[in-house]
Design an enzyme around this catalytic site. Structure first.
Site, PDB file in Angstrom:
ATOM      1  N   HIS A 170      -5.055   0.490   0.329  1.00 22.66           N
ATOM      2  CA  HIS A 170      -3.711  -0.077   0.196  1.00 22.66           C
ATOM      3  C   HIS A 170      -3.175   0.007  -1.229  1.00 22.66           C
ATOM      4  CE1 HIS A 170      -3.283  -1.306   4.324  1.00 22.66           C
ATOM      5  NE2 HIS A 170      -4.560  -1.625   4.289  1.00 22.66           N
TER       6      HIS A 170
ATOM      7  N   ASP B 144      -9.160   3.243  12.771  1.00 23.91           N
ATOM      8  CA  ASP B 144      -8.543   3.071  11.449  1.00 23.91           C
ATOM      9  C   ASP B 144      -9.090   4.135  10.503  1.00 23.91           C
ATOM     10  OD1 ASP B 144      -6.809   2.017   9.591  1.00 23.91           O
ATOM     11  OD2 ASP B 144      -7.604  -0.010   9.667  1.00 23.91           O
TER      12      ASP B 144
END
EC number: 3.5.1.5
Length: 568
Positions: free
Chosen positions: A322, A362
């Site tokens: 992120h 993911d």
């Protein structure tokens, strides 16, 4: 003249039959054969001196007159609907029939005709499952697809454009130009592929154009701003064009709390990614949404199952994925807020109860694309060891096995509107199938069939005199190349894109088919995973309760399907 065989001899010759139990890999899970569609004494088997010969188990009937293209003999099917022994006939790339194969001129009850145009694949002693469906893909690199199919995945849904910073963090293929290029790239792979557009917009125009371009759904991600306004706009557009919405909610609770997000859903169907929260979502209580009837909840595999290593590895993964800076205190606090042992432990139990409906990867964004199937069965094993047998699973673990296989096959197919094509071992569906040796079940498939043709397989040295000498590992087969891969795989698009002839305009070589039926779904549509407990999360201790019962379990210190099977 009748001939009697011992149960052991029969299993060694034709595979297990009704009442026999089979251990899944090195887990504590056992499945028991519920039904046998073959006929004792009239089984078909290929080989020297065996049954599938002209005038015996093979008829003279041409394929044009009803013989199948491929028969898988005496396989043990494990699917959400049952655990059965059967022959499987495949014709024109689809599952034709599950039943009894042979020569109808000399055998009774034959519903799968073997002829001179029929190939044979020995399923004796093997477990057959539907190809897996991974619905949380960050399309960061094309090599993911090789790893996924080698693990038993045959359908991948998600978003991305390669190793762009946005793709590293979010599963979005934003905008028509990017969507077109990814649809064109999909032709290169023996994999069913579908792409999600970016769903974060407070006005509809930018979302509609992505659906027109071929997006099969829209992804709301907090890194793009998942506010109540964007949620409402996205779901409104999805309702109009019959596509699914996937969501990664607001970890920092900047635009509202979990209750505000639930209110923005307005009881509309939505797929909640990593619903426990370590992968992202309202801290600390996003897990509450799995008790909502309109929410179709999934996990990603980094938290599957809860082990002594789960918490430690998550922080570094999260910082990278992120685009966070460990030198910035706020970034570190953001990361730490998502990692909670209490909610991860509860996630294990909620899967076992059937309250979490799906598991995905993911990929390269905290998850491992080749471990969806492994992590699913490790979770099932851990729950068997810690919680015992499920009600009704007295002699074997059939209910638990069917519940867990549904999490990466039929339920993701239903959620994303593709269950009419893939997701289960049922007649009429694309023949995307995996054959497993029981000792390697869930870890390393023996053969992956894509659209009726072997696409990947365990294979030895190509210069050897037989197929089996070492090194034996998964390698691409003829079904993975050139026109064969296009004839045996699908590209999923929106109905709006089909109506606008986008596949023809782009020159796509794969068959493009439309998703459908996504907007009226509820949790009750999730096979064997439809529980709706009332979830409460203590904001101080993070303890999770379902219908008043505390959900907690110890982390695993050792797991099956791990080092025993891998050198590295």
């Amino acid at each position: 003249m009748p001939y009697r065989m011992s149960r052991q001899a029969y299993a060694e010759t034709y595979g297990p039959t009704v009442g026999d139990r089979i251990r899944l890999a090195d887990t504590e899970l056992f499945i028991q054969v519920e039904q046998d569609f073959t006929t004792y004494g009239d089984e078909v088997k290929f080989g020297g001196g065996k049954v599938i010969r002209d005038g015996m188990g093979q008829s003279p009937i041409a394929n044009a007159d009803g013989a199948v293209d491929l028969v898988i003999t005496n396989a043990l099917i494990l699917d959400w609907w049952g655990i059965v022994k059967a022959d499987i006939g495949i014709k024109d790339g689809k599952i034709f029939k599950i039943g009894k194969a042979g020569n109808p001129y000399i055998q009774d009850h034959v519903d799968i005709i073997i002829g001179p145009g029929t190939e044979a694949l020995a399923g004796e002693g093997m477990i057959l499952t539907a190809g897996g469906i991974d619905t949380h893909i960050h399309f960061i690199c094309p090599q993911q697809i090789e790893v996924a199919i080698a693990s038993g995945i045959t359908t991948m849904i998600g978003g991305g454009t390669g190793p762009a910073t946005g793709t590293n963090a979010t599963t979005c293929t934003p905008g028509p130009w990017n969507m077109y290029r990814m649809l064109q790239a999909a032709d290169a792979f023996p994999m069913n592929l579908g792409f999600l557009g970016k769903g974060n917009a407070s006005q509809p125009q930018g979302l509609v154009e992505q659906i027109f371009a071929g997006a099969i759904g829209l992804k709301l991600h907090e890194d793009w701003g998942t506010t109540p306004a964007t949620i409402d706009t996205c779901l409104t557009v999805a309702d109009e064009y019959d596509v699914q919405v996937a969501i990664h909610t607001d970890t920092l609770n900047e635009a509202g709390f979990v209750e505000d997000t639930i209110a923005a859903f307005k009881n509309r169907a939505i797929h909640t990614y990593h619903t426990e929260g370590a992968g992202g979502g309202h801290a600390p209580d996003i897990i509450k949404v799995c008790g909502q009837a309109n929410v179709l909840p999934s996990s990603t595999n980094p938290t599957r199952p809860y082990t002594v290593n789960t918490l430690d590895e998550h922080l570094d993964m999260l910082m990278v994925c992120h685009h966070l800076d460990p030198a910035i205190a706020e970034d570190v606090a953001f990361a730490e807020s998502r990692i909670r042992r209490e909610t991860i432990a509860a996630e294990d139990i909620l899967h076992d109860l059937g309250a979490f409906s799906m598991i995905a990867s993911d990929s390269q964004a905290m998850g491992r694309v080749g471990e969806v199937i492994i992590r699913t069965w490790q979770t099932s094993h851990k729950m068997k060891v810690q919680r015992g047998s499920l009600t009704g699973d007295a002699e074997a673990d059939n209910l638990r096995a069917k519940r867990y296989v549904a999490k990466y096959t039929i339920n993701p197919a239903i959620t994303h509107g593709i269950a009419q094509y893939v997701g289960s071992v049922e007649a009429g569906k694309l023949a995307d199938l995996c054959l497993w040796r029981p000792a390697f079940f869930g870890v390393k498939p023996e053969i992956v069939i894509k659209g009726g043709m072997i696409a990947w397989s365990q294979m030895g040295d190509a210069n050897a005199s037989i197929p089996t000498p070492q090194p034996v590992h998964m390698r691409p087969m003829f079904g993975s190349f050139a026109g064969a891969r296009n004839a045996t795989s699908l590209t999923f698009v929106s109905q709006a894109a089909l109506e606008r002839e986008i596949p023809q305009q782009l020159g796509l070589r794969k068959s493009a088919v439309a998703v459908s039926g996504t907007r009226q779904l509820t949790k009750q549509d999730m096979k064997l995973n439809d529980a709706l407990p009332h979830i409460e999360v203590d904001s101080e201790s993070y303890e999770v309760r379902a219908d008043g019962e505390l959900l907690t379990c110890e982390p695993a210190t050792v797991l099956p399907m791990a080092q025993r099977y891998f050198l590295f």
